[in-house]
Structure formats: C-alpha cells, structure tokens
Scaffold this motif. Structure first.
Motif, PDB file in Angstrom:
ATOM      1  N   ARG A  36       0.856  -1.180   0.000  1.00 38.18           N
ATOM      2  CA  ARG A  36       0.000   0.000   0.000  1.00 38.18           C
ATOM      3  C   ARG A  36       0.895   1.233   0.000  1.00 38.18           C
ATOM      4  O   ARG A  36       1.874   1.305   0.753  1.00 38.18           O
ATOM      5  CB  ARG A  36      -0.899  -0.001   1.240  1.00 38.18           C
ATOM      6  N   ILE A  37       0.561   2.219  -0.825  1.00 34.18           N
ATOM      7  CA  ILE A  37       1.341   3.447  -0.901  1.00 34.18           C
ATOM      8  C   ILE A  37       0.647   4.512  -0.055  1.00 34.18           C
ATOM      9  O   ILE A  37      -0.540   4.782  -0.232  1.00 34.18           O
ATOM     10  CB  ILE A  37       1.489   3.943  -2.353  1.00 34.18           C
ATOM     11  N   ILE A  38       1.402   5.116   0.846  1.00 27.63           N
ATOM     12  CA  ILE A  38       0.874   6.171   1.703  1.00 27.63           C
ATOM     13  C   ILE A  38       1.715   7.424   1.512  1.00 27.63           C
ATOM     14  O   ILE A  38       2.937   7.393   1.666  1.00 27.63           O
ATOM     15  CB  ILE A  38       0.878   5.757   3.183  1.00 27.63           C
ATOM     16  N   LEU A  39       1.066   8.507   1.174  1.00 21.92           N
ATOM     17  CA  LEU A  39       1.722   9.816   1.072  1.00 21.92           C
ATOM     18  C   LEU A  39       1.310  10.628   2.295  1.00 21.92           C
ATOM     19  O   LEU A  39       0.118  10.834   2.546  1.00 21.92           O
ATOM     20  CB  LEU A  39       1.294  10.532  -0.210  1.00 21.92           C
ATOM     21  N   VAL A  40       2.282  11.097   3.067  1.00 26.14           N
ATOM     22  CA  VAL A  40       1.996  11.859   4.286  1.00 26.14           C
ATOM     23  C   VAL A  40       2.441  13.301   4.099  1.00 26.14           C
ATOM     24  O   VAL A  40       3.593  13.573   3.731  1.00 26.14           O
ATOM     25  CB  VAL A  40       2.721  11.250   5.506  1.00 26.14           C
ATOM     26  N   ASP A  41       1.511  14.216   4.346  1.00 26.91           N
ATOM     27  CA  ASP A  41       1.846  15.639   4.299  1.00 26.91           C
ATOM     28  C   ASP A  41       0.982  16.374   5.315  1.00 26.91           C
ATOM     29  O   ASP A  41      -0.173  15.992   5.549  1.00 26.91           O
ATOM     30  CB  ASP A  41       1.616  16.225   2.902  1.00 26.91           C
ATOM     31  N   ALA A  81      -1.043  14.676   8.075  1.00 24.84           N
ATOM     32  CA  ALA A  81      -0.432  14.626   9.403  1.00 24.84           C
ATOM     33  C   ALA A  81       1.000  15.127   9.275  1.00 24.84           C
ATOM     34  O   ALA A  81       1.553  15.214   8.178  1.00 24.84           O
ATOM     35  CB  ALA A  81      -0.461  13.204   9.966  1.00 24.84           C
ATOM     36  N   THR A  82       1.600  15.427  10.407  1.00 27.08           N
ATOM     37  CA  THR A  82       2.997  15.823  10.433  1.00 27.08           C
ATOM     38  C   THR A  82       3.823  14.674  10.999  1.00 27.08           C
ATOM     39  O   THR A  82       3.480  14.126  12.059  1.00 27.08           O
ATOM     40  CB  THR A  82       3.206  17.070  11.310  1.00 27.08           C
ATOM     41  N   VAL A  83       4.868  14.302  10.294  1.00 25.50           N
ATOM     42  CA  VAL A  83       5.772  13.263  10.800  1.00 25.50           C
ATOM     43  C   VAL A  83       6.742  13.917  11.781  1.00 25.50           C
ATOM     44  O   VAL A  83       7.411  14.894  11.451  1.00 25.50           O
ATOM     45  CB  VAL A  83       6.535  12.590   9.649  1.00 25.50           C
ATOM     46  N   TYR A  92       6.599   8.262  13.215  1.00 22.10           N
ATOM     47  CA  TYR A  92       5.723   8.740  14.280  1.00 22.10           C
ATOM     48  C   TYR A  92       5.003   9.999  13.825  1.00 22.10           C
ATOM     49  O   TYR A  92       5.635  10.941  13.322  1.00 22.10           O
ATOM     50  CB  TYR A  92       6.534   8.989  15.554  1.00 22.10           C
ATOM     51  N   LEU A  93       3.687  10.016  14.008  1.00 20.76           N
ATOM     52  CA  LEU A  93       2.845  11.108  13.549  1.00 20.76           C
ATOM     53  C   LEU A  93       2.388  11.972  14.716  1.00 20.76           C
ATOM     54  O   LEU A  93       2.424  11.547  15.880  1.00 20.76           O
ATOM     55  CB  LEU A  93       1.618  10.550  12.814  1.00 20.76           C
ATOM     56  N   ASP A  94       1.920  13.184  14.404  1.00 23.06           N
ATOM     57  CA  ASP A  94       1.425  14.080  15.441  1.00 23.06           C
ATOM     58  C   ASP A  94      -0.051  13.859  15.740  1.00 23.06           C
ATOM     59  O   ASP A  94      -0.617  14.502  16.629  1.00 23.06           O
ATOM     60  CB  ASP A  94       1.666  15.536  15.049  1.00 23.06           C
ATOM     61  N   GLN A  95      -0.693  12.964  14.996  1.00 24.44           N
ATOM     62  CA  GLN A  95      -2.091  12.632  15.238  1.00 24.44           C
ATOM     63  C   GLN A  95      -2.319  11.193  14.777  1.00 24.44           C
ATOM     64  O   GLN A  95      -1.594  10.684  13.923  1.00 24.44           O
ATOM     65  CB  GLN A  95      -3.023  13.591  14.515  1.00 24.44           C
ATOM     66  N   PRO A  96      -3.310  10.547  15.329  1.00 24.60           N
ATOM     67  CA  PRO A  96      -3.474   9.111  15.031  1.00 24.60           C
ATOM     68  C   PRO A  96      -3.931   8.837  13.609  1.00 24.60           C
ATOM     69  O   PRO A  96      -4.726   9.576  13.030  1.00 24.60           O
ATOM     70  CB  PRO A  96      -4.541   8.678  16.040  1.00 24.60           C
ATOM     71  N   PHE A  97      -3.412   7.750  13.080  1.00 24.46           N
ATOM     72  CA  PHE A  97      -3.854   7.210  11.802  1.00 24.46           C
ATOM     73  C   PHE A  97      -4.124   5.723  12.024  1.00 24.46           C
ATOM     74  O   PHE A  97      -3.276   4.995  12.529  1.00 24.46           O
ATOM     75  CB  PHE A  97      -2.778   7.408  10.731  1.00 24.46           C
TER      76      PHE A  97
END
Length: 434
Positions: A36-41, A81-83, A92-97
């Motif tokens: 699975r591809i996840i893009l975090v921004d 989210a912010t890494v 590690y994120l600043d909010q839950p996923f």
C-alpha cells in the motif's frame, strides 16, 4: 490489522507526489497488491511553488487538492499529518492514523523538500485558509507604495518581476548580499544579464550589502509592514512600507535531528548513498529524494524524475531479494528558467541565453498550472488564471503564428545541440527549467 505492507512517502511536493504515483504504478500494482502506498503531508493540498511569486499579486490556481493523487483511492491514500519522528521501520505522527500515532513501513522515502519564504510557501494547512493567506498577501502588496525585497536569488527576482508587471508605479528596492544577483553557483554572465533586466524595469538594486533587520523580528512572517525605517549594514536608509524577505531557505529536516539519519552541517540536507538510501546503518529501507537530499546539483523540481527512477528500481530490487544497485549521478547541467512576470525573463542554457519570448512561451504565461493539476489527476478550474491566454486569443492570428514558430524553431535548435552534447530530450529540457 492491514493486509498490506506500507511504502510511505513523507512530503507531498514535486518529488513526493511523483514518487508516490510511480510507486502505485510500478510497485503496488505489479507486486500482487502486496504493498500500500501512503503519502503523508501536513497539508491537505499540493502547493505549486513555481507559481508562488505570481500568487503574491493575483489569483493563480497553485493550490491543488490531494483528493485524486492515486488511481486506487480505496487502498493507496494521502494522510494529512505531520511526521515528528523516525525509528527503524516506524514513523511517528502528530495525530493518530488507523488508531495509532505509529506508522509502520516496509520502505520509506523522505521528500520533505526545502522551507521557502512566503509566497513560495504557505503556512495554511487547508485549502480555504491557503487561499485566504494568498489573498492577504496580494492585498498587502496592492496597498504598498514602496516595497523592499531582501534577497536577490531566483525567487526574489521572480517576485519582483510579478510586482513590476502588475504595478508599474510602485517603488521597488532590492537588496542582495552578493556582488551580482542570483547565487554563486550560477555563472557570472547569466547573473549580469538578470541584473541588467531588473534595473531596466525601474528597480533600485543595492548589491553587496545586508539589511539590518530588527532584533525582535524572527522572520516568522516573511512579508510584513515595518514600524520604522531600516538601514543596511553600509548605512543606506530605506523608507519602505512593505518588506518581503526572500532568503533563508533550508531543508525541512528539523524532525530528524534526534534520529540516526545523518544531516549535512550546511543546510541540514540528508546525507545519502549513491543509491539514494540514507547513509545510516540499519536504515537501508529508507531513502531521500528531491531537494531535501544532500546531492551536489541545482535544486530544481525536474531533478526528482531521476531520483524517482533510481529509488523505484532499488526498492523493487529489495522486494525481489536483491541488493539495491541502481545509483544516481548528480545532474549539474546548467539549464534554468527565471521569469520576470508573464512576458520577460531568461532561459539559461550551456549555449547561451534565450530571452523574453522563449521564457514566456515555456513558462511565464501560465506557469504550467494546468500541467500540475493534471499531475494530480484533476482539471484546472477556469478562472482569472486564463487571462493571459484570453489576451493571446485577442491578438492577431498571424502574430501568434509568427511568434510561436520562431520560439519553437530556436528552442528546437537549442534542444538539438543540447541533445547531441548532453543526451537530453526536449521534454527533459523544458522540465529542467523549473
């Protein structure tokens, strides 16, 4: 518990989006949907930085939602989210996923880019606030009579060009800390040409000097109204009612300082191996791409195409049980396009400079907003961004045909010689000026 292994791209700029979409096509779809591809921004939108200078004076469609980034939206997703941290196989994120602040990954690519001054970067996290932020900047510029630009690199020059084209009567002063405009890694001839163009457009240029900024100004806002006059280090008094700070670019890697990922002393860029893996033992499944990577080459959006090829091939090799072996060779061919409004600027090439008509055709008129909406699988809204095209339509057809023919002819000739000497395609040349 998900049935997929995650390939995570951190950062949704030019490099991040290109990587995520390539991974979906080349890895996720071709490996029995194992990944699975996840893009975090941290933002809900892609910010087309190239159009940022124009957004300082008028509306342009450079805020693009991530809603259609992937073709398989049920599986591959964009997470807002912010890494904030990295450990082996975990972000590690600043909010839950999915119920957790931890995001496990099989492979990760850091593509957080560079922090630019406003308007080439916005603080807003959502589209509505981003548009409001840009409108506020436009209002400040419109109401100002005398504007100080601090920093004469490409961004500063492009902002000046947009202001001057929109407002012919405003007083504009540029202060740059070097003896020529632009940066030291650019040859002197292009720098001198750009200086001449800026001065010819009624801009006061102060070189080899530094503005003494107030001690209480921590550059939290790179566009602000000064409370009093300013002085340069050499004693030049500046009476202005708007200051735009166009310097201070640095890698967006603050969150990595307490991790094993090595950062360059200057600029905070991520040190990488020739394979573009981060240069840290135990993190062989983590890569860096785009402007954030410590690679000795011009920081241009088009460079990420080469990064993407190398990283995609190496991750696929790892999936196949092989050692990553594809390496990246820094692209230091000097090819750069700098606009000065919609109609002026230069394309600098190894063979010399192409002037106003070339840069207007290749970049200046629309700043390729349609292309980047298309990249995000969306259609650009039809609004004021099309004004230049409407103006063209009102021109005589013969003039358009002549201008276009000459432009294509000269660019084609330059492309031919460049391709002979540097094996570069026409498409890559146009992309490389960004």
């Amino acid at each position: 518990m998900t049935q997929f292994e995650n390939i995570v791209v951190v950062g949704g700029g030019y490099a991040g989006v290109r990587l995520a979409q390539t991974f979906e096509k080349k890895i996720s779809s071709e490996n029995n949907n194992k990944f699975r591809i996840i893009l975090v921004d941290k933002k809900s939108y892609f910010y087309h930085i190239i159009a940022g200078p124009r957004a300082a004076v008028e509306h342009i469609n450079n805020v693009i939602p991530y809603t259609h980034t992937f073709t398989e939206n049920e599986k591959n997703i964009v997470v807002q989210a912010t890494v904030v941290g990295l450990k082996k196989n975990t972000l590690y994120l600043d909010q839950p996923f999915e119920g957790s602040m931890e995001l496990p990954f099989a492979y990760a690519v850091i593509a957080t880019g560079i922090r630019y001054p406003t308007p080439s970067m916005l603080e807003a996290l959502d589209i509505e606030t981003a548009n409001q932020e840009q409108h506020e900047i436009q209002t400040m510029v419109k109401e100002a009579n005398s504007i100080l630009i601090v920093g004469g690199g490409p961004t500063g020059v492009e902002v000046i060009g947009e202001i001057r084209e929109k407002y012919a009567d405003k007083k504009i002063t540029l202060v740059h800390d070097q003896k020529l405009l632009l940066n030291n890694d650019i040859p002197d001839t292009p720098r001198a040409q750009m200086l001449e163009k800026v001065q010819r457009n009624n801009v006061k240029v102060i070189l080899d000097d530094i503005v003494e900024l107030p001690d209480n100004n921590q550059i939290k806002k790179t566009i602000y109204k000064p409370k009093e006059s300013l002085l340069t280090r050499k004693g030049v008094k500046l009476e202005v009612d708007l200051v735009m700070l166009m310097f201070g670019m640095s890698a967006a890697t603050q969150w990595l300082k307490d991790t094993p990922v090595p950062l360059a002393t200057r600029g905070g860029f991520i040190k990488v191996k020739p394979t573009l893996q981060v240069d840290a033992p135990g993190f062989e499944n983590v890569y860096a791409a785009g402007d954030v990577a410590d690679i000795d080459e011009f920081k241009l959006a088009g460079r990420s195409t080469g990064h993407t090829r190398v990283i995609t091939a190496n991750i696929q090799s790892s999936i196949d049980g092989k050692e990553p072996s594809r390496t990246y060779k820094a692209n230091n061919k000097f090819l750069m396009g700098i606009t000065f409004g919609k109609k002026q600027g230069y394309i600098f090439t190894p063979l010399g400079s192409l002037g106003d008509w070339a840069i207007a055709f290749a970049k200046g008129r629309t700043l390729s907003t349609k292309r980047f909406w298309g990249m995000l699988n969306l259609k650009e809204p039809n609004n004021s961004n099309d004004d230049s095209q409407h103006s063209l339509n009102r021109s005589s057809s013969s003039k358009i045909l002549t201008t276009t023919s000459v432009t294509l002819g000269v660019v084609a000739i330059a492309t031919y010689y460049l391709s002979q000497q540097h094996r570069t395609t026409f498409q890559n040349i146009l992309q490389s000026i960004y």
